[in-house]
Design a protein around this motif. Structure first.
Motif, short mmCIF file in Angstrom:
data_model
loop_
_atom_site.label_atom_id
_atom_site.label_comp_id
_atom_site.label_asym_id
_atom_site.label_seq_id
_atom_site.Cartn_x
_atom_site.Cartn_y
_atom_site.Cartn_z
N GLN A 35 -48.75 -21.15 21.49
CA GLN A 35 -48.79 -19.90 22.25
C GLN A 35 -48.41 -20.26 23.67
O GLN A 35 -48.92 -21.23 24.23
CB GLN A 35 -50.21 -19.33 22.22
CG GLN A 35 -50.63 -18.91 20.81
CD GLN A 35 -52.03 -18.34 20.80
OE1 GLN A 35 -52.93 -18.89 21.45
NE2 GLN A 35 -52.23 -17.25 20.07
N GLU A 119 -57.59 -11.17 30.51
CA GLU A 119 -57.72 -10.37 29.29
C GLU A 119 -56.39 -9.81 28.77
O GLU A 119 -56.06 -9.95 27.59
CB GLU A 119 -58.70 -9.23 29.55
CG GLU A 119 -59.35 -8.74 28.27
CD GLU A 119 -60.24 -7.54 28.54
OE1 GLU A 119 -61.16 -7.66 29.39
OE2 GLU A 119 -60.01 -6.48 27.92
N LYS A 120 -55.65 -9.20 29.69
CA LYS A 120 -54.38 -8.57 29.31
C LYS A 120 -53.42 -9.62 28.74
O LYS A 120 -52.78 -9.39 27.71
CB LYS A 120 -53.78 -8.01 30.59
CG LYS A 120 -53.02 -6.73 30.43
CD LYS A 120 -52.90 -6.19 31.84
CE LYS A 120 -51.93 -5.19 32.19
NZ LYS A 120 -51.96 -4.89 33.63
N LEU A 122 -54.16 -12.57 27.39
CA LEU A 122 -54.61 -13.09 26.09
C LEU A 122 -54.36 -12.09 24.97
O LEU A 122 -54.03 -12.46 23.84
CB LEU A 122 -56.09 -13.48 26.18
CG LEU A 122 -56.35 -14.74 27.03
CD1 LEU A 122 -57.86 -14.96 27.22
CD2 LEU A 122 -55.71 -15.98 26.40
N GLN A 123 -54.50 -10.82 25.31
CA GLN A 123 -54.24 -9.76 24.33
C GLN A 123 -52.77 -9.80 23.87
O GLN A 123 -52.47 -9.76 22.69
CB GLN A 123 -54.56 -8.40 24.99
CG GLN A 123 -54.48 -7.22 24.04
CD GLN A 123 -55.46 -7.37 22.87
OE1 GLN A 123 -56.66 -7.60 23.10
NE2 GLN A 123 -54.96 -7.28 21.64
N GLN A 124 -51.87 -9.92 24.85
CA GLN A 124 -50.44 -9.96 24.53
C GLN A 124 -50.08 -11.21 23.74
O GLN A 124 -49.27 -11.17 22.82
CB GLN A 124 -49.60 -9.92 25.82
CG GLN A 124 -49.74 -8.64 26.62
CD GLN A 124 -49.04 -7.46 25.98
OE1 GLN A 124 -48.37 -7.59 24.94
NE2 GLN A 124 -49.17 -6.29 26.58
N ALA A 126 -52.09 -12.85 21.80
CA ALA A 126 -52.63 -12.67 20.44
C ALA A 126 -51.70 -11.78 19.61
O ALA A 126 -51.61 -11.92 18.39
CB ALA A 126 -54.03 -12.06 20.52
N ASP A 127 -50.99 -10.88 20.30
CA ASP A 127 -50.01 -10.03 19.62
C ASP A 127 -48.69 -10.74 19.35
O ASP A 127 -47.72 -10.12 18.92
CB ASP A 127 -49.70 -8.79 20.48
CG ASP A 127 -50.79 -7.74 20.36
OD1 ASP A 127 -51.70 -7.93 19.52
OD2 ASP A 127 -50.74 -6.75 21.11
#
Ligand code: ASP
Ligand code: MG
Length: 408
Positions: A35, A119-120, A122-124, A126-127
């Motif tokens: 990642q 947060e933002k 890590l969210q992306q 993870a996507d």
């Protein structure tokens, strides 16, 4: 699966081809299963170009407006790199500093990062996306855009790695690692596989300008493994990490990691000052009050009730320091003030020094054998520095490099 922060400096994203090359490289890491979060600088020369434009408008532009202007450089590269990644079937999204947000204090042009909300990002990630973040910039508590100081993208990358709890922060630049000394002075200089944070701080501050010093301090504080590598040339680069990380594994770790040197040195002496309490303060106080950074200091023990005092400053500060010292000398009744800006400082750096003796004597013997006069000596736990005449610099560094077998 590892989470890696990769930082690409101005040269690595200096033109369209290079940005495409970076995109290929990032995409490769993603295909390999990592990642990746990327931090980028502006294209090389861009920050200087923008600074020159500002000077056309105003002699002394406000720092607030300078920050608004300079951050556009990085905004260009995040968008271009994201496009190049998408073109390679690698989903990517760009964020400026305020979008993350990377929150800083309000000190324009040299802001400090206070908090990164991961947060933002890590969210992306993870996507399945690569997140490309603008280096060097943030947003102050008051909502204004800020910058972190020249070379600040390194700090952005390390701070991101810390905030995201990444496995490694890789700094891609135009050199392929940290060397035992400057290869322009010693062609046999070797790339180091590993150095400790402390060694790197000593090497960086002394002229091995591979990384912004603040980024190394940051990495050390948050224990982020940091790797310096070339974006043009394959190779493992240099890993910068905590000392205990390679204590057990690295029995062979050399005593000396590298030799740093600095030409930016000047020496000032005040001779024949009365030897009594308060002298050091009276001499050095006014120099520091003028915001002049003092490096090495030597005071001789007087025999006749007077003493001599020597210290070094950066070359650009010598004239100012000399003026201050002359006025101090006249009211203290000192005999003489002398200055010299043809000196250099050479430092041997190595954590191995903590547990081994004899390094200083080998160093001094090597200099003596080459007929090089030592003017000042200073030491820390992991460093021995000497001040010598500038014309002896090359010979000194070369002979020390050889004496400590750093080419082996
Ligand atoms: N673009 C900024 C500079 O040139 C920040 C960086 O490159 O790290 O200083
Ligand atoms: Mg840069």
């Amino acid at each position: 699966m590892a989470l890696i922060v990769q930082k690409f400096g101005g040269t690595s994203v200096g033109n369209v081809e290079r940005i495409q090359h970076v995109a290929t490289q990032v995409a490769k890491a993603v295909k390999a299963g990592d990642q990746v979060v990327v931090a980028v600088s502006a294209m090389s020369g861009e920050t200087n170009r923008l600074t020159a434009l500002a000077k056309e408008m105003q002699k002394r532009p406000s720092k607030r407006e300078m920050d608004v202007l300079l951050t556009t450089g990085e905004q260009v590269t995040i968008a271009l790199l994201s496009m190049a990644l998408q073109e390679r079937d690698c989903p990517a999204i760009s964020y400026t500093g305020w979008q993350v947000p990377i929150t800083t204090d309000n000190v324009h042009s040299k802001a400090r990062i206070e908090h990164i909300d991961g947060e933002k990002i890590l969210q992306q990630v993870a996507d399945g996306k690569v997140v490309v973040v603008a280096g060097f910039q943030g947003i102050g508590m008051d909502g204004d855009i800020t910058t972190l100081g020249r070379g600040g993208s390194d700090t952005t990358a390390v701070a991101l790695a810390a905030a995201l709890n990444a496995d490694e922060c890789q700094i891609y630049t135009d050199v392929d690692g940290v060397y035992t000394t400057d290869p322009r002075v010693v062609p046999e200089a070797k790339r180091l596989d590993t150095v400790t944070y402390d060694e790197m701080l000593e090497l960086a501050s002394l002229g091995a300008k591979v990384l912004q010093i603040r980024s190394v301090e940051f990495a050390s504080k948050y224990n982020v493994p940091l790797r310096v590598l070339s974006s043009m040339k394959e190779g493992g680069g240099t890993l910068i990490t905590a000392e205990d990380k390679f204590k057990d594994s690295d029995m062979e770790k050399p005593l000396i990691s590298g030799i740093a040197f600095s030409r930016d040195e000047a020496k000032l002496m005040i001779l024949g000052v009365p030897d009594k309490p308060g002298m050091a303060y009276q001499i050095l106080g006014p120099v520091s009050d003028a915001n002049i950074e003092i490096d090495m200091i030597i005071q001789n023990q007087g025999v006749d009730g007077t003493t001599d005092f020597t210290f070094t400053v950066g070359r650009a500060d010598m004239e100012a320091a000399l003026e201050i010292l002359q006025s101090t000398a006249s009211h203290l009744g000192a005999r003489e003030v002398v200055s010299d800006d043809t000196i250099v400082k050479i430092s041997m750096v190595g954590v191995g020094m903590k547990s081994h003796s004899g390094i200083a004597s080998t160093m001094f013997k090597t200099l003596a054998d080459n007929n090089i006069n030592i003017q000042m000596i200073g030491t820390t736990e992991i460093k021995i520095s000497v001040v010598i005449d500038e014309p002896c610099l090359e010979l000194a560094v070369q002979s020390l490099h050889e004496a400590f077998e750093l080419d082996k």
